[in-house]
Design a protein around this motif. Structure first.
Motif, PDB file in Angstrom:
ATOM      1  N   PRO A  14      28.439  19.666  29.901  1.00 19.45           N
ATOM      2  CA  PRO A  14      29.491  18.759  30.782  1.00 19.45           C
ATOM      3  C   PRO A  14      29.007  17.636  31.571  1.00 19.45           C
ATOM      4  N   GLY A  15      29.690  16.446  31.548  1.00 24.18           N
ATOM      5  CA  GLY A  15      28.952  15.370  32.108  1.00 24.18           C
ATOM      6  C   GLY A  15      27.936  14.425  31.551  1.00 24.18           C
ATOM      7  N   THR A  16      27.988  14.445  30.226  1.00 23.74           N
ATOM      8  CA  THR A  16      26.955  13.993  29.647  1.00 23.74           C
ATOM      9  C   THR A  16      27.362  12.692  29.270  1.00 23.74           C
ATOM     10  N   GLY A  17      28.934  12.558  29.088  1.00 25.95           N
ATOM     11  CA  GLY A  17      29.512  11.353  28.840  1.00 25.95           C
ATOM     12  C   GLY A  17      30.326  11.299  27.551  1.00 25.95           C
ATOM     13  N   LYS A  18      30.969  12.379  27.141  1.00 22.46           N
ATOM     14  CA  LYS A  18      31.504  12.710  25.892  1.00 22.46           C
ATOM     15  C   LYS A  18      32.424  11.823  25.992  1.00 22.46           C
ATOM     16  N   THR A  19      33.666  11.869  27.010  1.00 24.63           N
ATOM     17  CA  THR A  19      34.947  11.396  27.495  1.00 24.63           C
ATOM     18  C   THR A  19      34.589   9.903  27.313  1.00 24.63           C
ATOM     19  N   LEU A  20      33.577   9.636  27.988  1.00 24.61           N
ATOM     20  CA  LEU A  20      33.267   8.029  28.031  1.00 24.61           C
ATOM     21  C   LEU A  20      33.123   7.570  26.716  1.00 24.61           C
ATOM     22  N   VAL A  76      28.324   3.228  28.344  1.00 27.26           N
ATOM     23  CA  VAL A  76      27.409   4.513  28.254  1.00 27.26           C
ATOM     24  C   VAL A  76      26.056   4.282  27.889  1.00 27.26           C
ATOM     25  N   GLN A  77      25.224   4.880  28.728  1.00 28.68           N
ATOM     26  CA  GLN A  77      23.894   4.612  28.676  1.00 28.68           C
ATOM     27  C   GLN A  77      23.136   6.213  28.397  1.00 28.68           C
ATOM     28  N   GLY A  78      21.708   5.856  27.873  1.00 26.70           N
ATOM     29  CA  GLY A  78      21.020   7.093  27.512  1.00 26.70           C
ATOM     30  C   GLY A  78      21.331   8.124  26.484  1.00 26.70           C
ATOM     31  N   LEU A  86      22.208   1.469  35.290  1.00 27.00           N
ATOM     32  CA  LEU A  86      23.564   0.789  35.229  1.00 27.00           C
ATOM     33  C   LEU A  86      24.183   1.049  36.795  1.00 27.00           C
ATOM     34  N   TYR A  87      24.094   2.350  37.268  1.00 30.53           N
ATOM     35  CA  TYR A  87      24.884   2.575  38.559  1.00 30.53           C
ATOM     36  C   TYR A  87      24.425   1.789  39.804  1.00 30.53           C
ATOM     37  N   LEU A  88      23.013   1.762  39.755  1.00 28.36           N
ATOM     38  CA  LEU A  88      22.380   1.289  40.769  1.00 28.36           C
ATOM     39  C   LEU A  88      22.655  -0.108  40.648  1.00 28.36           C
ATOM     40  N   LEU A 140      24.043  11.571  37.837  1.00 22.36           N
ATOM     41  CA  LEU A 140      23.295  10.492  38.201  1.00 22.36           C
ATOM     42  C   LEU A 140      24.433   9.407  39.187  1.00 22.36           C
ATOM     43  N   GLU A 141      25.503   9.265  38.294  1.00 23.67           N
ATOM     44  CA  GLU A 141      26.477   8.492  38.981  1.00 23.67           C
ATOM     45  C   GLU A 141      26.974   9.083  40.348  1.00 23.67           C
ATOM     46  N   ASN A 142      27.052  10.284  40.472  1.00 22.65           N
ATOM     47  CA  ASN A 142      27.428  10.959  41.650  1.00 22.65           C
ATOM     48  C   ASN A 142      26.272  10.811  42.786  1.00 22.65           C
TER      49      ASN A 142
HETATM   50  N1  LIG Z   1      25.649   8.343  29.287  1.00 25.63           N
HETATM   51  C1  LIG Z   1      26.481   8.291  30.431  1.00 25.63           C
HETATM   52  N2  LIG Z   1      26.431   6.841  30.700  1.00 25.63           N
HETATM   53  C2  LIG Z   1      27.050   6.221  31.652  1.00 25.63           C
HETATM   54  N3  LIG Z   1      27.899   7.034  32.488  1.00 25.63           N
HETATM   55  C3  LIG Z   1      27.965   8.341  32.054  1.00 25.63           C
HETATM   56  C4  LIG Z   1      27.331   8.963  31.340  1.00 25.63           C
HETATM   57  N4  LIG Z   1      27.509  10.337  31.133  1.00 25.63           N
HETATM   58  C5  LIG Z   1      28.434  10.524  32.074  1.00 25.63           C
HETATM   59  N5  LIG Z   1      28.716   9.289  32.828  1.00 25.63           N
HETATM   60  C6  LIG Z   1      29.588   9.317  34.014  1.00 25.63           C
HETATM   61  O1  LIG Z   1      30.047  10.425  34.520  1.00 25.63           O
HETATM   62  C7  LIG Z   1      31.485  10.471  34.211  1.00 25.63           C
HETATM   63  C8  LIG Z   1      31.940  11.635  33.595  1.00 25.63           C
HETATM   64  O2  LIG Z   1      31.375  11.895  32.285  1.00 25.63           O
HETATM   65  P1  LIG Z   1      32.517  12.326  31.320  1.00 25.63           P
HETATM   66  O3  LIG Z   1      33.777  12.773  31.816  1.00 25.63           O
HETATM   67  O4  LIG Z   1      32.425  11.305  29.965  1.00 25.63           O
HETATM   68  O5  LIG Z   1      31.619  13.451  30.800  1.00 25.63           O
HETATM   69  P2  LIG Z   1      32.131  14.751  29.816  1.00 25.63           P
HETATM   70  O6  LIG Z   1      30.904  14.975  28.870  1.00 25.63           O
HETATM   71  O7  LIG Z   1      33.136  14.172  28.852  1.00 25.63           O
HETATM   72  O8  LIG Z   1      32.149  15.959  30.558  1.00 25.63           O
HETATM   73  P3  LIG Z   1      33.074  17.253  30.374  1.00 25.63           P
HETATM   74  O9  LIG Z   1      32.358  17.849  29.077  1.00 25.63           O
HETATM   75  O10 LIG Z   1      32.961  17.906  31.725  1.00 25.63           O
HETATM   76  O11 LIG Z   1      34.241  16.666  29.825  1.00 25.63           O
HETATM   77  C9  LIG Z   1      31.932   9.535  33.583  1.00 25.63           C
HETATM   78  O12 LIG Z   1      33.106   8.973  33.686  1.00 25.63           O
HETATM   79  C10 LIG Z   1      30.897   8.251  33.610  1.00 25.63           C
HETATM   80  O13 LIG Z   1      31.147   7.738  35.034  1.00 25.63           O
END
Ligand SMILES: Nc1ncnc2c1ncn2[C@@H]1O[C@H](COP(=O)(O)OP(=O)(O)OP(=O)(O)O)[C@@H](O)[C@H]1O
Ligand SMILES: [Zn+2]
Length: 718
Positions: free
Chosen positions: A329-335, A289-291, A466-468, A491-493
């Motif tokens: 969404p997509g900021t990495g909470k699940t991660l 998890v970065q950033g 990280l992804y590059l 960014l990953e996308n």
């Molecule tokens: N800070 C981060 N560092 C690295 N990868 C990230 C980061 N944030 C998102 N990603 C990538 O994006 C994917 C989706 O992020 P994730 O599901 O963790 O977001 P989320 O905040 O839980 O989104 P949601 O609110 O939609 O559930 C992750 O599996 C990871 O590959």
């Protein structure tokens, strides 16, 4: 053999005639129902041999007979009178008994009986004749027509009920008792079961019969009495056939209910057994998890608690039971949640709020129960509840989410149910903490909040690196790429899309053009190259987009242009994308006004170039955005002098005067904005034309190309 000859003839002879009639009718009733019982049993061959004379008698109808007779004061009859007169063995025997009763009357009163057929009307005629031949007291007559029969009529008046003709009701009322007289048990219940429509029907028929039979005035009441009885008996036959269809529908409904029940059982089983297993997070750590440095720092405490719970609790310290991760969404909470479990090397249990929001009663709550039961058996561990707001939001009391309340209550109960040092950490994720029910954020529940924002420029660099690092990139030709507002998932996308594009173009490595292509795709949607746009529409789009771009270029404090295109992308015909040069922490009033002006540039261009009658629907989303900004300025940001430095709640929740004031202010902001955009386009009309022509020629222009054209120079496109 005649049953009634053995009956206590003497006793009967001394009874008033109406009581005799009752006896006759009761016996006849019992006989009819016993005969039908008998017939029904005969149709069941398996039980035929067991059949005895006692079995044939329907006990219910015999009880009714006894009750009726008791009511009539005939309770002094000998105990065995029924068995003496009702010993049916065959259908014919019963017929004989019935005939005997009638004959009894005939002999005693000398009234001729023309027919003894089973037509109920003939027997009621006989009865009515019997009754009318003797001067009867009013009290006895009324016993045949229980009061409840008349009382119901008023109760059934609805808009659709048939109005009762006044004459009929009055004639029936003649037979009504003024005092409360007990009705005949069985007859009473039958009459109660009549609908008001049936009653109207009955009284109509009586009137008809009275007229056609030319019944004398003094015989009328007894005629009606007899008629009602006959009518009811004939109805019984009709109802019997109705019963078949009723049974059929009951059986059908039962089958359907059973099927639904079975289905829900299957669903319950699959829901309650699904996904209670821990997920494998062994190879996920904070390095993945970065950033989001601050969030990681805060969560490190949770990791060390999970690694060694005793160390913390021995000093009496308390760690939160629940951690709430809040961010877009997509900021990495699940991660992050997975990384916490991975770092601590403990089991990770995943659940999503939306999966709790289920159609079956109680399945969400059961899922929560199973989840916590499994977790408690595997401590220390992490339970992660994604999309917490979809089940724990303030507005889940809506009928769209019928069982959310149940689920959330179960979740709260489970969280209250374990102790702080038990080694279970519940991590919840939501996009807006404000949307959550306050019960969830109380101490002892999700009392620790960790914000997971969109990454800033350094964060984006880290994530991109990280992804590059996982793909082949042409590092030598890399340059800065503007990705303000992109999340980790974006960014990953982007890297992934670039890799796919490069592979599609048979390249050995990903280069900047692939990344730019991927970025545009994420920002503006995929290109629709196959769309056939006619020349006229292309021209309108070119001037419209050119208008946006020109206003953006010449307006102070406007966001920088990223790209302009008339290549259809996603749902739009054209697009001007804007990207800030650097991260924005705040927006000034002049920046907001500039955004509105840019929105207005499209329509202003259409009106200026093609005339007010040729304006198109293409500006709808522009107006939407401008209105949203203007409204926020007035109601949230305190940027309107007229409405002052205060916030106004959602639309239509304040007084009509205030609402009108807000609307006026929004309208005037937008109007001014439109005028500014129009003036800019008029002033730079020449540049507007050359920009539109370049768009028609090249379809897509970068920010550098746009600024070259707008400075009056020619561009070179490869
Ligand atoms: N800070 C981060 N560092 C690295 N990868 C990230 C980061 N944030 C998102 N990603 C990538 O994006 C994917 C989706 O992020 P994730 O599901 O963790 O977001 P989320 O905040 O839980 O989104 P949601 O609110 O939609 O559930 C992750 O599996 C990871 O590959
Ligand atoms: Zn537009």
């Amino acid at each position: 053999m005649s049953a009634l000859t053995t009956f206590q003839t003497q006793q009967l002879a001394n009874l008033p005639l109406v009581q005799l009639a009752a006896v006759c009718s009761s016996v006849k009733n019992a006989a009819t129902s016993c005969v039908s019982q008998f017939n029904r049993k005969r149709k069941q061959p398996r039980r035929k041999e067991k059949q005895s004379s006692e079995e044939v008698i329907c006990p219910e109808s015999l009880n009714n007979v006894t009750a009726n007779l008791t009511e009539l004061g005939l309770d002094n009859l000998p105990n065995n009178w029924l068995s003496e007169c009702t010993v049916p063995t065959t259908k014919n025997n019963w017929h004989v008994s019935y005939v005997s009763a009638e004959t009894f009357f005939q002999n005693k009163h000398g009234i001729s009986i023309e027919s003894l057929s089973h037509n109920p009307h003939s027997s009621t005629h006989i009865l009515s004749n019997l009754l009318s031949n003797v001067q009867l007291q009013q009290r006895y007559q009324t016993q045949w027509i229980p009061q409840s029969f008349f009382q119901q009529r008023r109760g059934f008046k609805t808009r659709r009920s048939i109005p009762t003709p006044p004459m009929k009701s009055s004639s029936l009322k003649l037979a009504m008792p003024s005092e409360q007289t007990p009705g005949l048990g069985s007859l009473d219940t039958i009459l109660q079961n009549l609908s008001s429509k049936e009653k109207v029907n009955l009284s109509e028929n009586i009137e008809k019969a009275l007229r056609s039979e030319k019944i004398q005035e003094n015989e009328r009441d007894s005629f009606k009495t007899g008629f009602v009885e006959g009518y009811l008996r004939s109805q019984k036959e009709i109802k019997k056939s109705d019963n078949y269809s009723r049974w059929l529908s009951v059986i059908l409904i039962a089958i359907i209910v059973y099927c639904i029940y079975k289905l829900s059982l299957v669903a319950r089983v699959s829901i309650s057994t699904a996904q209670v297993d821990a997920m494998n997070v062994k190879n996920i750590g904070f390095d993945d998890v970065q950033g989001v440095e601050e969030a990681k720092q805060e969560l490190k405490d949770v990791v060390s608690f999970l690694q060694d719970p005793e160390k913390y609790t021995s000093l009496g310290g308390k760690l939160p039971k629940g951690v709430l991760l809040v961010g877009p969404p997509g900021t990495g909470k699940t991660l992050l949640a997975r990384a916490v479990a991975g770092e601590a090397d403990v089991p990770f249990f995943y659940a999503s709020g939306s999966e709790f929001d289920n159609m079956f009663v109680g399945s969400g709550a059961r899922r929560v129960r199973d989840l916590f039961a499994e977790a408690k058996a595997n401590t220390p561990c992490v339970i992660f509840v994604d999309e917490l707001d979809s089940v724990g939001g303030k507005r889940v009391d809506s009928p769209l989410h019928p069982y959310s309340r149940q689920t959330i209550n179960q979740l709260l109960a489970e969280m209250d149910g374990f102790k702080q040092n038990e080694g279970v950490i519940v991590i919840g994720a939501t996009n807006f903490a404000e949307a959550l029910d306050s019960a969830l954020t109380r101490p002892g529940r999700f009392d620790m909040q960790v914000v997971v924002p969109k990454p800033d420029v350094r964060g984006r660099m880290e994530i991109l690196t990280l992804y590059l690092g996982k793909v082949k990139v042409d590092a030598g030709r890399s340059k800065l790429i503007r990705t303000v507002g992109f999340t980790g998932a974006d960014l990953e996308n982007m890297v992934n899309q670039a890799a796919l594009k490069a592979a599609g173009d048979k390249k050995q490595m990903i280069d900047m053009s692939d990344l730019e292509y991927a970025k545009d795709k994420i920002l503006m949607g995929p290109e629709r190259k196959s769309a056939q746009i006619d020349q006229k529409n292309r021209k309108i789009t070119a001037y419209h987009e050119g208008g946006h771009a020109l206003v953006a270029f010449f307006t102070k404090d406007a966001t920088s242009i990223n790209k302009a295109t008339i290549m259809p992308r996603g749902p739009t015909l054209g697009h001007v994308s804007l990207l800030p040069d650097k991260d924005q922490w705040n927006e000034t009033k002049s920046q907001l006004l500039a955004q509105m002006d840019i929105c207005m540039g499209g329509r202003a261009a259409e009106e200026l170039i093609f005339g007010p009658d040729a304006i198109t629907t293409g500006a709808a989303s522009d107006f939407n955005q401008a209105t949203r900004i203007a409204r926020m300025m007035v109601t949230q940001f305190g940027m309107s002098e007229k409405l002052g430095l205060m916030t106004y709640t959602e639309q239509n929740t304040q007084s009509p005067e205030t609402e009108a004031l807000i609307e006026n202010e929004v309208r005037s902001l937008i109007k001014d904005s439109y005028e500014r955009a129009k003036n800019l386009l008029k002033t730079h009309s020449r540049e507007h034309h050359s920009l539109a022509e370049a768009l028609l020629k090249y379809e897509t222009l970068s920010s550098d190309e746009i600024s070259t054209i707008l400075r009056g120079k020619l561009i070179k496109v490869a």
